[in-house]
Design a protein around this motif. Structure first.
Motif, PDB file in Angstrom:
ATOM      1  N   LEU A 168       0.834  -1.204   0.000  1.00 37.74           N
ATOM      2  CA  LEU A 168       0.000   0.000   0.000  1.00 37.74           C
ATOM      3  C   LEU A 168       0.870   1.256   0.000  1.00 37.74           C
ATOM      4  N   ASP A 169       0.414   2.280  -0.700  1.00 40.28           N
ATOM      5  CA  ASP A 169       1.113   3.558  -0.658  1.00 40.28           C
ATOM      6  C   ASP A 169       0.729   4.287   0.634  1.00 40.28           C
ATOM      7  N   PRO A 170       1.441   5.368   0.976  1.00 34.12           N
ATOM      8  CA  PRO A 170       1.156   6.065   2.245  1.00 34.12           C
ATOM      9  C   PRO A 170      -0.303   6.490   2.399  1.00 34.12           C
ATOM     10  N   LEU A 171      -0.935   6.938   1.314  1.00 36.77           N
ATOM     11  CA  LEU A 171      -2.339   7.335   1.406  1.00 36.77           C
ATOM     12  C   LEU A 171      -3.234   6.126   1.648  1.00 36.77           C
ATOM     13  N   GLY A 172      -2.873   4.995   1.032  1.00 38.51           N
ATOM     14  CA  GLY A 172      -3.625   3.766   1.243  1.00 38.51           C
ATOM     15  C   GLY A 172      -3.532   3.283   2.677  1.00 38.51           C
ATOM     16  N   ILE A 173      -2.337   3.396   3.252  1.00 38.09           N
ATOM     17  CA  ILE A 173      -2.139   2.995   4.645  1.00 38.09           C
ATOM     18  C   ILE A 173      -2.973   3.872   5.566  1.00 38.09           C
TER      19      ILE A 173
END
Length: 248
Positions: A168-173
């Protein structure tokens, strides 16, 4: 007094009856509680989850979900939990939308509820333009988002989540963490396994530390810090101290 949504008592088991991976593991997760299950590779985290899911049978002990065991009421047991695996497992020739619809039907989710939840989740994880894409064409991170969305569209009492941040990318996390907190505030229970201790420290209510297949300590951050004689220290430092000391 509330009853645990997940209750594991004196669980022993593994892949070989002569050499069990787990030794007398005991874990409880209460309604509206997020519990972090942490340990080194090989500590028994995934094995514990496989036992909860019914993929492995205990050598000893008992596991209850929503007050029952798989043997007593399989439908109630399985219907009360959802699982997000470490590695995404999808049907290559099904679209994202079809995965969500399939999951919703399996859990008996009403169509109106499904549509609201699917719209919310696709927006939250920025997957609106991928809903009609085949999973074979998705990146690993997007596939992980689909697995997460499938688990969350069901709204069971208990979520078993294994290393969800990988890919996951930071926004997804951040979206995932925020949504887990929303579910928790609505009464859902979460057992979360992760190596990113600096992140889950701020989200989990309690922690269970597994080492060599045994629970070496569990409790709130304050409680395990006091037990380790490390008051005021971050979870990561406490964890390293406990496992490097070789306690088991």
């Amino acid at each position: 007094m509330q009853n645990p949504v997940l209750e594991i008592e004196a669980l022993s088991g593994g892949y070989n009856l002569k050499r069990p991976v787990l030794h007398d593991v005991g874990i409880k997760v209460m309604p509206g509680e997020m519990v972090g299950l942490i340990g080194l590779n090989g500590a028994g985290k995934s094995t514990t989850m496989k036992h909860i899911l019914g993929l492995m049978n205990p050598e000893k002990g008992e596991i209850r979900v929503d007050g029952t065991t798989r043997a007593r009421d399989l439908e109630q047991y399985q219907g009360a939990l959802a699982f997000v695996p470490e590695s995404p497992l999808l049907y290559e020739e099904m679209t994202v939308r079809e995965h969500l619809e399939f999951t919703a039907r399996a859990y008996g989710v009403e169509r109106s509820d499904y549509e609201v939840r699917a719209a919310e989740l696709s927006a939250l994880f920025r997957m609106e333009d991928k809903m009609d894409s085949l999973s074979i064409h998705l990146s690993k991170g997007m596939k992980q988002k689909v697995m997460i969305m499938c688990a969350f569209v069901a709204r069971p009492k208990l979520y078993i989540i294994d290393e969800p941040f990988l890919g996951l990318d930071p926004l997804g996390i951040r979206s995932l963490l925020d949504f887990m907190m929303k579910l928790r505030s609505e009464g859902a229970s979460i057992l979360l396994s992760s190596h990113i201790l600096s992140t889950i420290e701020h989200y989990c209510d309690r922690f269970v530390i597994l080492h060599h297949g045994r629970v070496i300590t569990q409790g709130t951050l304050k409680e395990i810090a006091m037990a380790a004689g490390m008051q005021g220290q971050p979870l990561e430092q406490i964890f390293y101290s406990l496992v490097q000391d070789g306690r088991s």
